[in-house]
Design an enzyme around this catalytic site. Structure first.
Site, mmCIF file in Angstrom:
data_model
loop_
_atom_site.group_PDB
_atom_site.id
_atom_site.type_symbol
_atom_site.label_atom_id
_atom_site.label_comp_id
_atom_site.label_asym_id
_atom_site.label_seq_id
_atom_site.Cartn_x
_atom_site.Cartn_y
_atom_site.Cartn_z
ATOM 1 N N ARG A 126 0.867 -1.171 0.000
ATOM 2 C CA ARG A 126 0.000 0.000 0.000
ATOM 3 C C ARG A 126 0.906 1.224 0.000
ATOM 4 N NH1 ARG A 126 -2.033 -3.602 3.962
ATOM 5 N NH2 ARG A 126 -4.127 -4.409 3.500
ATOM 6 N N LYS A 150 -1.254 -2.374 7.676
ATOM 7 C CA LYS A 150 -2.501 -1.754 8.111
ATOM 8 C C LYS A 150 -2.983 -2.402 9.400
ATOM 9 C CE LYS A 150 -7.058 -0.729 6.115
ATOM 10 N NZ LYS A 150 -7.915 -0.974 4.934
ATOM 11 N N HIS A 221 -2.180 2.714 -6.115
ATOM 12 C CA HIS A 221 -2.707 1.450 -5.598
ATOM 13 C C HIS A 221 -2.865 0.409 -6.708
ATOM 14 C CE1 HIS A 221 -4.229 -0.592 -2.064
ATOM 15 N NE2 HIS A 221 -5.249 -1.069 -2.757
ATOM 16 N N ARG A 224 -0.233 -2.268 -6.701
ATOM 17 C CA ARG A 224 -0.474 -3.399 -5.790
ATOM 18 C C ARG A 224 -1.417 -4.415 -6.443
ATOM 19 N NH1 ARG A 224 -0.933 -4.871 -0.098
ATOM 20 N NH2 ARG A 224 -3.075 -5.367 0.499
ATOM 21 N N HIS A 247 -4.010 -9.499 3.420
ATOM 22 C CA HIS A 247 -5.474 -9.508 3.437
ATOM 23 C C HIS A 247 -5.980 -10.395 4.576
ATOM 24 C CE1 HIS A 247 -5.872 -8.376 -1.106
ATOM 25 N NE2 HIS A 247 -5.712 -7.325 -0.333
ATOM 26 N N TYR A 256 -8.736 -11.209 -7.768
ATOM 27 C CA TYR A 256 -7.719 -11.210 -8.818
ATOM 28 C C TYR A 256 -7.861 -12.410 -9.754
ATOM 29 C CZ TYR A 256 -5.781 -7.673 -5.770
ATOM 30 O OH TYR A 256 -5.638 -6.551 -4.996
#
Length: 278
Positions: A126, A150, A221, A224, A247, A256
Site C-alpha cells: 500500500r 494496516k 494502488h 499493488r 489480506h 484477482y
C-alpha cells in the site's frame, strides 16, 4: 472520543478521519454531538446520501466515526446506529500489464519517487506502507522486507535480487536513518527528517502516467493490484498471495482470479466461436 480511539488502538490516520467525520456533523447542526438527537442523526445520514451524494468511502468513514462517537464515547445505543450501513461496492480494480508497469515507472524522474514506486510494485505494498519503509526493515541476508502493515499488523514479503540491489543503491545516495525514502535526501536531524509525502508520490505517479501514454485510470494502488494479478498469472497460490498482501479474508484476494490472462484466454476462444457468424 480522541482518548477512546487511542485506547482502542486505532491508527493515527483512522483517528483523524473519525474525528473529522464527527466535526462535520457538529458543524452541520452548529452544536455539540452530545446535544444532537436520534432524529437529527437520522436526518443527517439521509442528507449525506440524498443531498450530498457522498461516495461509498466517504459515507463509510462517516458512519464508522459517528457510530463510534455515539455508541462508545457518548454511550447512546440508539436503534438508528444499527440502520446506518452503506451499501457494498463491487468494482474491479484497474490492473496494468507488466509492459505498462515498466512504461509508467520508467517515466518517473526523481530517484526517491521512482525507487519507492518500484518497491511498492515489486512487493505489493500500500502507499502508506511504501513510504514508511525503514532501513532496518530490509533483511538482505534472507531477502525479505518487513512491512508495517494496516492495523499495526506487521508482515514479511519476499525481495527479489534486482529490488534489493535497487534499495541498496538508493540508500547510498542519502545514508540517513531511519527512513529508506526520506523527504529530503540531504541528511538532517531526526527531529526534522520524515518519510516522503504520500501526496507528492501520488503526483509523481500521475505525472508519469500522463507522460507514458497509458490510458488506464490507474493510481499508485493499481501497482499493488497489478502485482497480485501478475503473481497469480505466474502460478503463485492464492493463499500465499493473500499472506503477502496482508489480506484478512481470502475473498478479498480472490477478486484477482477474474483479472488474469489465463481466465481471459479461457473465455476468448469459446466467445469467438459463438460470434464468428454474427
Amino acid at each position: 472520543m480522541s482518548e477512546d480511539l487511542q485506547l482502542k488502538g486505532y491508527s493515527p490516520k483512522t483517528q483523524l478521519a473519525y474525528l473529522q467525520a464527527v466535526q462535520k456533523l457538529a458543524r452541520h447542526y452548529a452544536k455539540s454531538p452530545s446535544a444532537i438527537s436520534e432524529e437529527e442523526l437520522r436526518a443527517y445520514f439521509l442528507h449525506l446520501t440524498r443531498v450530498e451524494h457522498c461516495a461509498h468511502g466517504t459515507l463509510k468513514i462517516a458512519q464508522s466515526g459517528i457510530k463510534f462517537c455515539f455508541a462508545v464515547t457518548l454511550q447512546k445505543h440508539w436503534p438508528v446506529l444499527g440502520l446506518i450501513r452503506p451499501g457494498k461496492e463491487k468494482k474491479l480494480p484497474v490492473v496494468l500489464s507488466r509492459t505498462e508497469v515498466r512504461t509508467v515507472l520508467s517515466c518517473v524522474r526523481a530517484p526517491v519517487y521512482r525507487v519507492c514506486l518500484n518497491t511498492i510494485y515489486a512487493c505489493g505494498l500500500r502507499i502508506s506502507e511504501g513510504v514508511a519503509v525503514q532501513v532496518s526493515d530490509v533483511d538482505g541476508e534472507r531477502k525479505v522486507l518487513r512491512v508495517r502493515g494496516k492495523g499495526n499488523k506487521d508482515r514479511q514479503v519476499p525481495l527479489s535480487e534486482p529490488t534489493l540491489e535497487s534499495l541498496r543503491a538508493f540508500w547510498k545516495l542519502h545514508r540517513s536513518r531511519p527512513w529508506l525514502f526520506p523527504a529530503h535526501l540531504q541528511p538532517r536531524s531526526s527531529s526534522q527528517q520524515g518519510p516522503v509525502d504520500t501526496n507528492n508520490l501520488r503526483c509523481a505517479f500521475q505525472g508519469a502516467l500522463g507522460q507514458s501514454g497509458v490510458k488506464k485510470a490507474a493510481t499508485v494502488h493499481s501497482l499493488r493490484h497489478s502485482y497480485a494479478t501478475h503473481l497469480l498469472e505466474a502460478g503463485v497460490q492464492l493463499r500465499l498471495i493473500q499472506e503477502i498482501l496482508g489480506h484478512r479474508s481470502p475473498s478479498t484476494t480472490a477478486i484477482y482470479t477474474h483479472l488474469t490472462a489465463e481466465v481471459r484466454a479461457q473465455i476468448v476462444n469459446p466467445l469467438q466461436a459463438l460470434t464468428e457468424n454474427l
